[in-house]
Design a protein around this motif. Structure first.
Motif, PDB file in Angstrom:
ATOM      1  N   TRP A 126       7.883   4.717  10.066  1.00 26.37           N
ATOM      2  CA  TRP A 126       6.458   4.468  10.319  1.00 26.37           C
ATOM      3  C   TRP A 126       5.778   3.692   9.191  1.00 26.37           C
ATOM      4  O   TRP A 126       4.750   3.052   9.404  1.00 26.37           O
ATOM      5  CB  TRP A 126       5.700   5.784  10.525  1.00 26.37           C
ATOM      6  CG  TRP A 126       5.673   6.684   9.312  1.00 26.37           C
ATOM      7  CD1 TRP A 126       6.524   7.704   9.028  1.00 26.37           C
ATOM      8  CD2 TRP A 126       4.746   6.625   8.215  1.00 26.37           C
ATOM      9  NE1 TRP A 126       6.202   8.288   7.823  1.00 26.37           N
ATOM     10  CE2 TRP A 126       5.106   7.651   7.303  1.00 26.37           C
ATOM     11  CE3 TRP A 126       3.653   5.816   7.915  1.00 26.37           C
ATOM     12  CZ2 TRP A 126       4.421   7.877   6.118  1.00 26.37           C
ATOM     13  CZ3 TRP A 126       2.962   6.043   6.728  1.00 26.37           C
ATOM     14  CH2 TRP A 126       3.336   7.067   5.847  1.00 26.37           C
ATOM     15  N   SER A 127       6.354   3.739   7.995  1.00 29.89           N
ATOM     16  CA  SER A 127       5.720   3.095   6.846  1.00 29.89           C
ATOM     17  C   SER A 127       6.250   1.676   6.658  1.00 29.89           C
ATOM     18  O   SER A 127       7.436   1.476   6.357  1.00 29.89           O
ATOM     19  CB  SER A 127       5.981   3.903   5.572  1.00 29.89           C
ATOM     20  OG  SER A 127       5.578   3.170   4.424  1.00 29.89           O
ATOM     21  N   LEU A 128       5.369   0.687   6.812  1.00 29.78           N
ATOM     22  CA  LEU A 128       5.770  -0.698   6.571  1.00 29.78           C
ATOM     23  C   LEU A 128       6.136  -0.914   5.111  1.00 29.78           C
ATOM     24  O   LEU A 128       6.984  -1.754   4.787  1.00 29.78           O
ATOM     25  CB  LEU A 128       4.637  -1.643   6.979  1.00 29.78           C
ATOM     26  CG  LEU A 128       4.319  -1.718   8.476  1.00 29.78           C
ATOM     27  CD1 LEU A 128       3.149  -2.662   8.723  1.00 29.78           C
ATOM     28  CD2 LEU A 128       5.537  -2.181   9.262  1.00 29.78           C
ATOM     29  N   THR A 129       5.509  -0.149   4.221  1.00 30.49           N
ATOM     30  CA  THR A 129       5.841  -0.249   2.799  1.00 30.49           C
ATOM     31  C   THR A 129       7.301   0.114   2.563  1.00 30.49           C
ATOM     32  O   THR A 129       8.043  -0.614   1.895  1.00 30.49           O
ATOM     33  CB  THR A 129       4.919   0.663   1.978  1.00 30.49           C
ATOM     34  OG1 THR A 129       3.589   0.135   2.019  1.00 30.49           O
ATOM     35  CG2 THR A 129       5.375   0.763   0.531  1.00 30.49           C
ATOM     36  N   CYS A 130       7.739   1.234   3.127  1.00 29.77           N
ATOM     37  CA  CYS A 130       9.135   1.648   2.960  1.00 29.77           C
ATOM     38  C   CYS A 130      10.084   0.674   3.653  1.00 29.77           C
ATOM     39  O   CYS A 130      11.157   0.351   3.122  1.00 29.77           O
ATOM     40  CB  CYS A 130       9.332   3.056   3.516  1.00 29.77           C
ATOM     41  SG  CYS A 130       8.432   4.334   2.617  1.00 29.77           S
ATOM     42  N   ALA A 131       9.686   0.212   4.847  1.00 28.49           N
ATOM     43  CA  ALA A 131      10.535  -0.727   5.581  1.00 28.49           C
ATOM     44  C   ALA A 131      10.748  -2.006   4.783  1.00 28.49           C
ATOM     45  O   ALA A 131      11.833  -2.602   4.809  1.00 28.49           O
ATOM     46  CB  ALA A 131       9.913  -1.039   6.939  1.00 28.49           C
ATOM     47  N   TYR A 132       9.709  -2.426   4.072  1.00 28.73           N
ATOM     48  CA  TYR A 132       9.816  -3.634   3.240  1.00 28.73           C
ATOM     49  C   TYR A 132      10.632  -3.370   1.978  1.00 28.73           C
ATOM     50  O   TYR A 132      11.579  -4.097   1.665  1.00 28.73           O
ATOM     51  CB  TYR A 132       8.412  -4.117   2.887  1.00 28.73           C
ATOM     52  CG  TYR A 132       8.343  -5.037   1.694  1.00 28.73           C
ATOM     53  CD1 TYR A 132       8.870  -6.323   1.745  1.00 28.73           C
ATOM     54  CD2 TYR A 132       7.764  -4.608   0.496  1.00 28.73           C
ATOM     55  CE1 TYR A 132       8.817  -7.167   0.642  1.00 28.73           C
ATOM     56  CE2 TYR A 132       7.702  -5.442  -0.606  1.00 28.73           C
ATOM     57  CZ  TYR A 132       8.230  -6.716  -0.531  1.00 28.73           C
ATOM     58  OH  TYR A 132       8.188  -7.541  -1.618  1.00 28.73           O
ATOM     59  N   LEU A 133      10.288  -2.302   1.254  1.00 27.06           N
ATOM     60  CA  LEU A 133      10.929  -2.047  -0.034  1.00 27.06           C
ATOM     61  C   LEU A 133      12.417  -1.740   0.096  1.00 27.06           C
ATOM     62  O   LEU A 133      13.193  -2.003  -0.829  1.00 27.06           O
ATOM     63  CB  LEU A 133      10.221  -0.892  -0.744  1.00 27.06           C
ATOM     64  CG  LEU A 133       8.791  -1.158  -1.223  1.00 27.06           C
ATOM     65  CD1 LEU A 133       8.179   0.120  -1.784  1.00 27.06           C
ATOM     66  CD2 LEU A 133       8.766  -2.269  -2.275  1.00 27.06           C
ATOM     67  N   GLN A 134      12.837  -1.185   1.228  1.00 25.48           N
ATOM     68  CA  GLN A 134      14.242  -0.822   1.368  1.00 25.48           C
ATOM     69  C   GLN A 134      15.174  -2.037   1.318  1.00 25.48           C
ATOM     70  O   GLN A 134      16.361  -1.902   1.025  1.00 25.48           O
ATOM     71  CB  GLN A 134      14.468  -0.048   2.658  1.00 25.48           C
ATOM     72  CG  GLN A 134      14.319  -0.855   3.930  1.00 25.48           C
ATOM     73  CD  GLN A 134      14.546  -0.013   5.177  1.00 25.48           C
ATOM     74  OE1 GLN A 134      14.984   1.129   5.094  1.00 25.48           O
ATOM     75  NE2 GLN A 134      14.239  -0.573   6.335  1.00 25.48           N
ATOM     76  N   SER A 172       0.804  -1.218   0.000  1.00 25.68           N
ATOM     77  CA  SER A 172       0.000   0.000   0.000  1.00 25.68           C
ATOM     78  C   SER A 172       0.842   1.275   0.000  1.00 25.68           C
ATOM     79  O   SER A 172       1.913   1.340   0.607  1.00 25.68           O
ATOM     80  CB  SER A 172      -0.916   0.008   1.224  1.00 25.68           C
ATOM     81  OG  SER A 172      -1.617   1.232   1.326  1.00 25.68           O
ATOM     82  N   LEU A 173       0.309   2.296  -0.667  1.00 29.46           N
ATOM     83  CA  LEU A 173       0.919   3.628  -0.655  1.00 29.46           C
ATOM     84  C   LEU A 173       0.208   4.565   0.314  1.00 29.46           C
ATOM     85  O   LEU A 173       0.437   5.778   0.281  1.00 29.46           O
ATOM     86  CB  LEU A 173       0.873   4.232  -2.061  1.00 29.46           C
ATOM     87  CG  LEU A 173       1.894   3.694  -3.071  1.00 29.46           C
ATOM     88  CD1 LEU A 173       1.571   4.215  -4.464  1.00 29.46           C
ATOM     89  CD2 LEU A 173       3.308   4.081  -2.671  1.00 29.46           C
ATOM     90  N   THR A 174      -0.618   4.026   1.182  1.00 31.97           N
ATOM     91  CA  THR A 174      -1.367   4.863   2.117  1.00 31.97           C
ATOM     92  C   THR A 174      -0.422   5.765   2.917  1.00 31.97           C
ATOM     93  O   THR A 174       0.525   5.291   3.536  1.00 31.97           O
ATOM     94  CB  THR A 174      -2.185   3.995   3.083  1.00 31.97           C
ATOM     95  OG1 THR A 174      -3.101   3.198   2.334  1.00 31.97           O
ATOM     96  CG2 THR A 174      -2.947   4.861   4.072  1.00 31.97           C
ATOM     97  N   GLY A 175      -0.675   7.064   2.854  1.00 29.81           N
ATOM     98  CA  GLY A 175       0.147   8.025   3.578  1.00 29.81           C
ATOM     99  C   GLY A 175       1.420   8.427   2.872  1.00 29.81           C
ATOM    100  O   GLY A 175       2.181   9.252   3.390  1.00 29.81           O
TER     101      GLY A 175
END
Length: 396
Positions: free
Chosen positions: A130-138, A79-82
């Protein structure tokens, strides 16, 4: 590296990093073959792209060949939420390769190799705090940037425990099921599940469930019938009236309380023949079954230990140790002989229970990190160790 872009009025949006500074970074990259990751970037000629219109809702990795050691999945949308996102399209396909895509089909990230330097650019906001999306993609760009090389070893430890093995449990929903106990078929299904997970993990990985056993459940099912009377003496399991449960962090006065276990229970009395009457418990006699899982004591009868006496706490440990030894569970490839799972994580402020544990070889127990009183608040990665002053007994 963040684009650190600001609105400079008539000059438009520009990075706070000056042209000269970008040139220095680029020169450093070229001299030492360094890869650069740019986050919060806007599509442009420097990364071989141009901006598009659109409001994507998810982002996914597309080309995993640039970071194979990350062991990530292609086309798994998150998700791109936020998160602010700027859809892009590639203008120079010779020097620019897409590595991530937005849900509308536009480009989310690229690797650009113009002028002999390698730059990864993300066209979206970035904050893994705070973003799980960023934590994953990194994980993707870290593996790309470091070329999959790490100093030392990288390990992930996931410990999954199932409590109350051997006991039945009252179902809170739906209530029509009453008491349920895990079956042999359930165990075998979980073996298949474990094997499936292990087959998909990187080489060197190993995952298994750890089972917390309560031996009294064996005799709840094995005794109490005419058929069991000839081989089970006594022909009953341990039973007692439940005590009012004390609060978790209540400090029990040493030596206080009354025994709940009947005084007749002093030593473990049952034979292996009796224990084997329960087909579920007998399943663990086969080493091929036993060694599919890890094993640990969960005490004998699952007594709440916050207000337990020394005598009761000792019997909870000793009876379960005797039962685990009788069935050979203590010989499992993965067996925690110095640890227990305290029922409901109780007894940690009961010096009598702690003393009984230590005297019977138990010095490590499962805690509850949701309770500040049972975790090391000064060092989040260190265990909580009991003390006589705070818990009534030390070294657990």
């Amino acid at each position: 590296m963040d684009a650190v872009s600001y609105d400079y009025g008539t000059a438009g949006w520009n990075s706070a990093v000056t042209t000269e500074q970008w040139a220095q970074i680029k020169s450093y990259q070229a001299d030492f073959n360094i890869r650069l990751v740019r986050i919060n970037e806007y599509p442009g000629a420097t990364t071989g792209t141009t901006a598009k219109t659109g409001t994507p809702t998810t982002v996914s990795l597309t080309d995993l060949s640039f970071f194979p050691t990350a062991n990530l999945k292609a086309n798994a949308a998150v998700s791109l939420t936020g998160l602010y996102a700027v859809p892009a399209s590639i203008t120079d396909a010779t020097l620019t390769k897409e590595v991530a895509q937005f849900s509308d089909g536009s480009t989310a990230a690229v690797i650009n190799t113009a002028d002999g330097v390698e730059v990864w650019a993300w066209y979206m906001a970035w904050d893994p705090s705070w973003s799980l999306t960023c934590a994953y993609l990194q994980h993707a760009h870290i593996h790309w940037m470091t070329r999959g090389i790490f100093q030392g070893k990288r390990k992930i430890h996931l410990s999954t425990q199932i409590d109350d093995i051997q006991l039945s449990t009252e179902m809170y929903y739906p209530t029509t099921y009453g008491d349920l106990k895990i079956s042999i078929a359930d165990l075998e299904a979980h073996i298949d599940w474990q094997n499936n997970i292990n087959a998909r993990m990187p080489s060197g990985s190993d995952y298994w469930l750890e089972l917390g056993h309560n031996g009294n459940g064996d005799f709840i099912d094995a005794t109490g019938t005419d058929a069991s009377a000839s081989v089970c003496d006594p022909n009953e399991a341990v039973d007692y009236d439940q005590d009012v449960e004390a609060p978790h962090e209540w400090v029990k006065p040493i030596g206080s309380g009354e025994d709940l276990w009947p005084s007749s229970w002093t030593e473990y009395p049952w034979t292996l023949t009796c224990a084997k009457r329960d087909t579920f418990a007998s399943w663990f006699l086969d080493a091929n079954n036993l060694n599919q899982f890890g094993h640990i004591s969960h005490t004998f009868s699952h007594m709440n230990l916050n207000n337990a006496t020394y005598a009761d706490a000792k019997r909870e440990i000793q009876f379960n140790q005797a039962w685990l030894k009788q069935l050979g569970i203590d010989k499992a490839t993965r067996y925690s002989d110095n640890g227990i799972i305290p029922p409901a994580i109780t007894g940690l402020y009961n010096g009598d229970a702690l003393q009984a544990w230590v005297e019977n070889g138990i010095v490590q127990v499962v805690g509850d990190n949701t309770r500040p009183q049972t975790r090391n608040t000064g060092h989040p990665y260190w265990p909580y160790i009991t003390s006589k002053a705070t818990n009534g007994y030390t070294t657990v």
